[in-house]
Write a protein that holds these residues in place. Structure first.
Motif, mmCIF file in Angstrom:
data_model
loop_
_atom_site.group_PDB
_atom_site.id
_atom_site.type_symbol
_atom_site.label_atom_id
_atom_site.label_comp_id
_atom_site.label_asym_id
_atom_site.label_seq_id
_atom_site.Cartn_x
_atom_site.Cartn_y
_atom_site.Cartn_z
ATOM 1 N N PHE A 194 102.280 23.144 37.782
ATOM 2 C CA PHE A 194 102.831 22.039 37.000
ATOM 3 C C PHE A 194 104.352 21.954 37.162
ATOM 4 C CE2 PHE A 194 105.066 21.156 32.963
ATOM 5 C CZ PHE A 194 104.903 19.784 32.941
ATOM 6 N N LEU A 195 105.026 23.091 37.117
ATOM 7 C CA LEU A 195 106.481 23.102 37.227
ATOM 8 C C LEU A 195 106.946 22.589 38.589
ATOM 9 C CD1 LEU A 195 107.182 26.525 35.489
ATOM 10 C CD2 LEU A 195 107.869 24.280 34.643
ATOM 11 N N GLN A 196 106.161 22.852 39.615
ATOM 12 C CA GLN A 196 106.547 22.393 40.946
ATOM 13 C C GLN A 196 106.214 20.921 41.172
ATOM 14 O OE1 GLN A 196 105.240 24.876 44.187
ATOM 15 N NE2 GLN A 196 105.985 26.776 43.252
ATOM 16 N N LYS A 197 105.104 20.458 40.635
ATOM 17 C CA LYS A 197 104.664 19.084 40.871
ATOM 18 C C LYS A 197 105.144 18.127 39.777
ATOM 19 C CE LYS A 197 102.281 20.307 44.497
ATOM 20 N NZ LYS A 197 102.638 19.881 45.868
ATOM 21 N N GLN A 198 105.020 18.547 38.518
ATOM 22 C CA GLN A 198 105.458 17.779 37.345
ATOM 23 C C GLN A 198 104.862 16.370 37.305
ATOM 24 O OE1 GLN A 198 109.616 18.004 36.252
ATOM 25 N NE2 GLN A 198 109.851 20.016 37.227
ATOM 26 N N ASN A 199 103.560 16.284 37.580
ATOM 27 C CA ASN A 199 102.886 15.001 37.444
ATOM 28 C C ASN A 199 101.754 15.117 36.420
ATOM 29 O OD1 ASN A 199 100.632 16.163 38.771
ATOM 30 N ND2 ASN A 199 101.399 15.516 40.771
ATOM 31 N N PHE A 200 101.115 14.002 36.119
ATOM 32 C CA PHE A 200 100.130 13.953 35.043
ATOM 33 C C PHE A 200 98.914 14.823 35.340
ATOM 34 C CE2 PHE A 200 96.460 11.894 32.947
ATOM 35 C CZ PHE A 200 96.871 12.032 31.627
ATOM 36 N N LYS A 201 98.446 14.804 36.587
ATOM 37 C CA LYS A 201 97.251 15.579 36.954
ATOM 38 C C LYS A 201 97.470 17.074 36.721
ATOM 39 C CE LYS A 201 96.415 16.027 41.317
ATOM 40 N NZ LYS A 201 96.012 15.748 42.714
ATOM 41 N N HIS A 202 98.613 17.569 37.102
ATOM 42 C CA HIS A 202 98.886 18.995 36.946
ATOM 43 C C HIS A 202 99.252 19.347 35.501
ATOM 44 C CE1 HIS A 202 99.476 18.177 41.270
ATOM 45 N NE2 HIS A 202 98.840 19.330 41.396
ATOM 46 N N TRP A 203 99.710 18.360 34.761
ATOM 47 C CA TRP A 203 99.939 18.564 33.327
ATOM 48 C C TRP A 203 98.598 18.746 32.601
ATOM 49 C CZ3 TRP A 203 99.187 15.065 29.021
ATOM 50 C CH2 TRP A 203 99.795 15.495 27.820
ATOM 51 N N LEU A 204 97.577 17.984 33.008
ATOM 52 C CA LEU A 204 96.244 18.153 32.441
ATOM 53 C C LEU A 204 95.686 19.535 32.771
ATOM 54 C CD1 LEU A 204 94.558 14.685 33.121
ATOM 55 C CD2 LEU A 204 95.454 15.558 30.960
ATOM 56 N N LEU A 205 95.936 20.005 33.994
ATOM 57 C CA LEU A 205 95.502 21.341 34.374
ATOM 58 C C LEU A 205 96.173 22.399 33.502
ATOM 59 C CD1 LEU A 205 93.798 22.973 36.412
ATOM 60 C CD2 LEU A 205 95.825 23.071 37.880
ATOM 61 N N LEU A 206 97.426 22.174 33.170
ATOM 62 C CA LEU A 206 98.149 23.091 32.270
ATOM 63 C C LEU A 206 97.490 23.120 30.889
ATOM 64 C CD1 LEU A 206 100.693 24.882 31.771
ATOM 65 C CD2 LEU A 206 101.857 22.791 31.027
ATOM 66 N N ILE A 207 97.101 21.966 30.370
ATOM 67 C CA ILE A 207 96.431 21.905 29.069
ATOM 68 C C ILE A 207 95.115 22.670 29.108
ATOM 69 C CG2 ILE A 207 95.294 20.361 27.423
ATOM 70 C CD1 ILE A 207 97.399 18.255 28.111
ATOM 71 N N ALA A 230 101.892 19.884 25.804
ATOM 72 C CA ALA A 230 100.710 20.590 26.318
ATOM 73 C C ALA A 230 100.263 21.672 25.337
ATOM 74 C CB ALA A 230 101.009 21.202 27.688
ATOM 75 N N ASN A 231 101.209 22.401 24.768
ATOM 76 C CA ASN A 231 100.890 23.412 23.763
ATOM 77 C C ASN A 231 100.221 22.783 22.548
ATOM 78 O OD1 ASN A 231 102.138 26.440 24.001
ATOM 79 N ND2 ASN A 231 103.311 25.010 25.248
ATOM 80 N N ILE A 232 100.806 21.683 22.059
ATOM 81 C CA ILE A 232 100.294 21.036 20.852
ATOM 82 C C ILE A 232 98.899 20.465 21.086
ATOM 83 C CG2 ILE A 232 100.643 19.092 19.272
ATOM 84 C CD1 ILE A 232 103.664 19.518 19.620
ATOM 85 N N ILE A 233 98.709 19.786 22.214
ATOM 86 C CA ILE A 233 97.411 19.176 22.500
ATOM 87 C C ILE A 233 96.324 20.240 22.630
ATOM 88 C CG2 ILE A 233 96.097 17.899 24.242
ATOM 89 C CD1 ILE A 233 98.637 16.240 24.729
ATOM 90 N N SER A 234 96.642 21.349 23.289
ATOM 91 C CA SER A 234 95.647 22.420 23.425
ATOM 92 C C SER A 234 95.278 22.996 22.062
ATOM 93 C CB SER A 234 96.171 23.525 24.345
ATOM 94 O OG SER A 234 97.315 24.162 23.787
ATOM 95 N N LEU A 235 96.252 23.115 21.174
ATOM 96 C CA LEU A 235 95.961 23.599 19.819
ATOM 97 C C LEU A 235 95.080 22.609 19.060
ATOM 98 C CD1 LEU A 235 99.446 25.071 18.830
ATOM 99 C CD2 LEU A 235 97.340 26.359 19.220
ATOM 100 N N LEU A 236 95.361 21.318 19.207
ATOM 101 C CA LEU A 236 94.556 20.296 18.537
ATOM 102 C C LEU A 236 93.125 20.277 19.078
ATOM 103 C CD1 LEU A 236 97.124 17.344 18.305
ATOM 104 C CD2 LEU A 236 96.329 18.823 16.440
#
Length: 331
Positions: free
Chosen positions: A195-208, A254-260
């Motif tokens: 995610f840090l290298q790409k910083q796009n939506f798809k990799h943000w979802l993978l982070l979640i 990402a932290n907040i959404i995963s907690l929710l």
């Protein structure tokens, strides 16, 4: 053919990994051996089941704690799967004492997606073994992929992956639930770095997804330290990448959404913790009041102590804190 020629090195490495795991786990995969604790765990009575006679040395203890999975984790998961198959939310285990919480205790791992995917349709003893091997495979693959993100040479990445996946810590506790967290640490780190290298939506979802896996893994202590490790890693990389405000916002979201997303699991857990007997009276000599400051170093060091080392240092091994953070640093 173009695909084969383009990914020739990766396909060769894949075949090597398959052959390596097949060879190392051949007894389990093909010859009716097991990694589980049930065959040699004693009963819940100090001397084992009533009138049960067993000579010492009959079984070889490959794990430090055969009883935890035999008495608690695996049976609870089986009960939970049966309830899910009948259309019920697995709130309660009626077979443990006079009844105990199931979903709220977390440690059955009943909501951990990889475990459900492998064991839901066939929670047999053999498939429990397959799941244990799968966790080691995840540790291997994602250690390799994580290091490759930094352009580290393939042989070095491969050896590092082998060193982590087949480390003593993962193998001595191979049957325990906290490996849902520990063995997946390289996966979490890979998702964060990707995610840090790409910083796009798809990799943000993978982070979640990686954050939700940490919570659903079924071992709160390990989950807490994995969260600490991942967020400290982000802090380090965030500073290294120039302290971007939009980037830190995405990370917090990402932290907040995963907690929710995991709130239906976390709420019963917190209610359970508020009522359970394991929350001891602060006036009793337990926890921080019991552990001397001289052993706090064990929290941030790898779990490499041997009986000889402990004897030389004159340390009671029961006082040592498992090196959760230390293991993360090694990764």
């Amino acid at each position: 053919m173009k695909f084969v020629s383009k990914h020739k090195t990766g396909l060769i490495l894949m075949m090597i990994v398959i052959l390596l795991f097949t060879f190392l786990f051949r007894d389990v995969l093909f010859f009716d051996k097991t990694l589980r604790g049930e065959p040699y765990a004693q009963g819940v009575l100090p001397s084992g089941p009533v009138n049960y006679q067993r000579e010492l040395g009959e079984f070889r203890g490959h794990t430090n704690d055969p009883g935890a999975s035999a008495w608690y984790n695996d049976p609870n998961f089986q009960v939970g799967v049966d309830q899910l198959k009948h259309g019920y939310v697995p709130w309660w285990n009626p077979f443990n004492g006079t009844g105990t919480t199931l979903l709220a205790s977390l440690q059955s791992g009943i909501m951990f997606p990889p475990k459900l995917a492998i064991l839901f349709f066939s929670p047999t003893p053999y498939m429990f073994d397959i799941f244990m091997i799968f966790r080691i495979l995840v540790a291997f693959i994602f250690t390799y992929l994580f290091l490759r993100l930094f352009k580290i040479e393939r042989p070095i990445s491969f050896v590092s992956a082998f060193a982590f996946a087949f480390s003593g810590s993962l193998f001595r506790y191979i049957n325990l639930e906290h490996l849902n967290i520990d063995a997946f640490i390289p996966f979490y780190m890979f998702c964060a770095e990707y995610f840090l290298q790409k910083q796009n939506f798809k990799h943000w979802l993978l982070l979640i997804i990686s954050f939700t896996f940490i919570i659903l893994g079924g071992f709160p202590e390990a989950s807490l330290f994995a969260f600490i490790l991942l967020n400290l890693y982000f802090l380090f990389r965030w500073i290294d990448l120039g302290r971007s405000i939009p980037l830190v916002k995405k990370w917090i979201y990402a932290n907040i959404i995963s907690l929710l997303l995991t709130l239906p699991i976390l709420l019963p857990f917190f209610i359970h913790m508020s009522e359970t007997w394991t929350i001891h009276d602060p006036s009793r000599s337990v926890g921080a009041l019991y552990l001397p400051f001289s052993v706090l170093f064990s929290l941030i060091t790898p779990y490499l102590f041997t009986p000889t080392m402990l004897h030389l240092l004159n340390i009671n091994p029961t006082l040592l804190l498992p090196g959760w953070i230390g293991g993360g640093v090694l990764v």
